[in-house]
Motif scaffolding. Sequence first.
Motif, PDB file in Angstrom:
ATOM      1  N   UNK A 103       4.066   2.885  10.681  1.00 47.81           N
ATOM      2  CA  UNK A 103       3.548   3.325   9.370  1.00 47.81           C
ATOM      3  C   UNK A 103       3.869   2.329   8.283  1.00 47.81           C
ATOM      4  N   UNK A 105       2.169   0.135   6.946  1.00 42.57           N
ATOM      5  CA  UNK A 105       1.046  -0.143   6.048  1.00 42.57           C
ATOM      6  C   UNK A 105       0.862   0.931   4.984  1.00 42.57           C
ATOM      7  N   UNK A 106       1.784   1.965   5.001  1.00 48.24           N
ATOM      8  CA  UNK A 106       1.589   3.049   4.030  1.00 48.24           C
ATOM      9  C   UNK A 106       1.735   2.518   2.597  1.00 48.24           C
ATOM     10  N   UNK A 107       0.828   2.889   1.725  1.00 51.18           N
ATOM     11  CA  UNK A 107       0.848   2.381   0.346  1.00 51.18           C
ATOM     12  C   UNK A 107       1.862   3.080  -0.517  1.00 51.18           C
TER      13      UNK A 107
END
Lengths: 107, 616
Positions: A103, A105-107
């Motif tokens: 995860x 890449x979670x913003x």
Amino acid sequence: MASLNDYLFISGLLFAIGLAGVIIRRNIIVIFMCLELMLAAASLTLVAFSRFHASSESTLPHYDGQVFVFFIITVAAAEVAVGLAIIVALYRARQTINVEDLTSMRG
Amino acid sequence: MIPFLAWLLLLAPLLSAAAIHLYFRKNQTLSSLISTGSAALGFVSALILLPMDTGSVRFDWITIPGWNSQIQIGLELDKLAKGMMLVVTGVGVLVHIFSLAYMEKDESKARYFCGLSLFMFSMTGIVLATNFIMMFIFWELVGLSSYLLIGHWFQKDSAADAAKKAFLTNRIGDFGFMIGILMLWGIAGTFDFAGLAPGLAENTHSATLLGIAVLCIFAGAIGKSAQAPLHVWLPDAMEGPTPVSALIHAATMVAAGVYMMARLFISLTPDFAELATLLPTFSYTTIAWVGGITALLAALMATQQDDIKKVLAYSTLSQLGYMVMAVGLLKPEAGMFHLFTHAWFKALLFLGSGAVIYACHHQQNIWKMGGLRKTMPITTITFLIGTAALAGFPIITAGFWSKEQVLEAAFYGNNMPLFIIATAVACLTTFYMLRLFFVAFLGKHRSDDAKNSKEVGPLMKIPLIILAVLAVIAGFKPIAETIAPLFEYHEINLRSPALWASIGSILVGAAAAALLYLRSDKDPLENNPVAKLFRNKFYIDEGYAKVVKFGQDAVAAFIHFFDELFIGGLFAGGLARSASGVGKLFTRLQSGNLHGYSLIFGVGVLLLIYLTVFAS
């Protein structure tokens, strides 16, 4: 003999199974296989249309679609090689192939 | 010949300032010599111009379209201007020479002399101005040079603060001055001094309005000549180098207000007796009272100062009050005569104090001096002459003659309260000057600084001696008639109560000073509550600080509120917040969750198929 609709139905079913697998499964290799399934569904559609869609000048069907599928299979083979390499590299880096653990890449 | 000399008078210091600033900033010695040379050149031209029969030199500068007159850069060369010029350049050249020695070891001598030259240029411009616009421009320029010179040692916070205070306080007065100039233009239709009287005669005007205009112009003089209630900047301005205090804050710039009022009055009518009919009573009475009150307050404050320069600063305030009072009593010639004599002896006193400070290693507290008569005999003698002149010692000093004229102006102007105030100030002047003299110069050495002091060199001694001579002779009739601006000879009337009141007040002041200070090592009035009030300058500075702080805080609070609500809350802040809100909303999409992505992807594909196949 099976009609065009039967092929399209089978193709749609394959695509739906593939999509469901991509959405639901957590193992990235299974997801990858499901992706291939969706690709196969698309290829099947092409072959089916090619087989049943006769040219206007002759009785022979268009073979364009079928030739196209050969290309797809070739490219898919290459893509699988790349994809599996990525998965191996990913496993080496993260020691997991469970997508719920990936995860970052979670913003 | 005359125009050349006049332009030389004005432009020599400007050229010197420009040359130093642009080319010779690195070469300290050359800079100081150029500046001194330009001052000497100005003095020589002023001296040559003095006996000549001169009119004025004019030069059109700005023409405003659709308006029948021009703004001129002109050089007025009447008796008033030429006499004043002699004071400015005379004191100026002596201060330059004194500075050569006083500032010898200063690291930024070039900057200092550049400032002095700029000041000489600006002051010359004020004196020679032919119209109010030109005078106002140079009025601001002296403010600038005064700011630069007070803040010469800007590394010291106190000096930087004093420079700022002087500049800001002057702004208040200058604002009034500008309004006054515009009002006078509205009434008389001209900025030109020469056109003022005809302009007033031509245009019908209300006398009250003219009185208000004169008072507004006087506001400029209140600021520049440090009259109450804007007097607070002058004592602080003593943070500047002592020669600067002598030149700018004692002899010339602070007297510019008096000169300007004299210039205004002489332009209104050449015959001062007519002024009473021309101007409404309230205008000139206000001027006289402002002068009288300043003279009294400043003299009281001077009695309890321990800093040698502060005593002199308050005494300057008090003497300026005298001059303004004389102007307000419609005797500008008395005010100008006092300005003329005062310039010499106050410059003498300041340069004397500069010599003392120099010799005592920058010790300024008079209680740490003492016994200087043994180590510095020449300085002591010249300082004593200056003290006597300031106190108005009868007959043999210049101060006596001019002070007598001021006192008579009050006495024969039938203004008894002001006459009593003026006499009290004369008494106080003698008292505080003798206190200073007794404590600093007589008695025994009270510190090592005083013990190790020695007489200053010739570059400092010679200006002191020249000024001491002038402090004695400048009041005598033949000399005053030749060089004093606007001098009118008065026969001394032996039966005049004004004369005896002034002599009596001097005796009382001298006796009190001798009684209290001749043999004391510390101030006998130290714990006296009234003296404490004087020492703390009636707490006027503190009061101003409170008022300014209160007003400033209120304005600041309002602006802060406005800023927070509208600028911060709605405009800039609102935009920033909405942008970041939208951004936050979209980061939700970046879940990092592969299932989420593929779901969206699947829904997207379905939507695409639906739209392309079924919807169309």
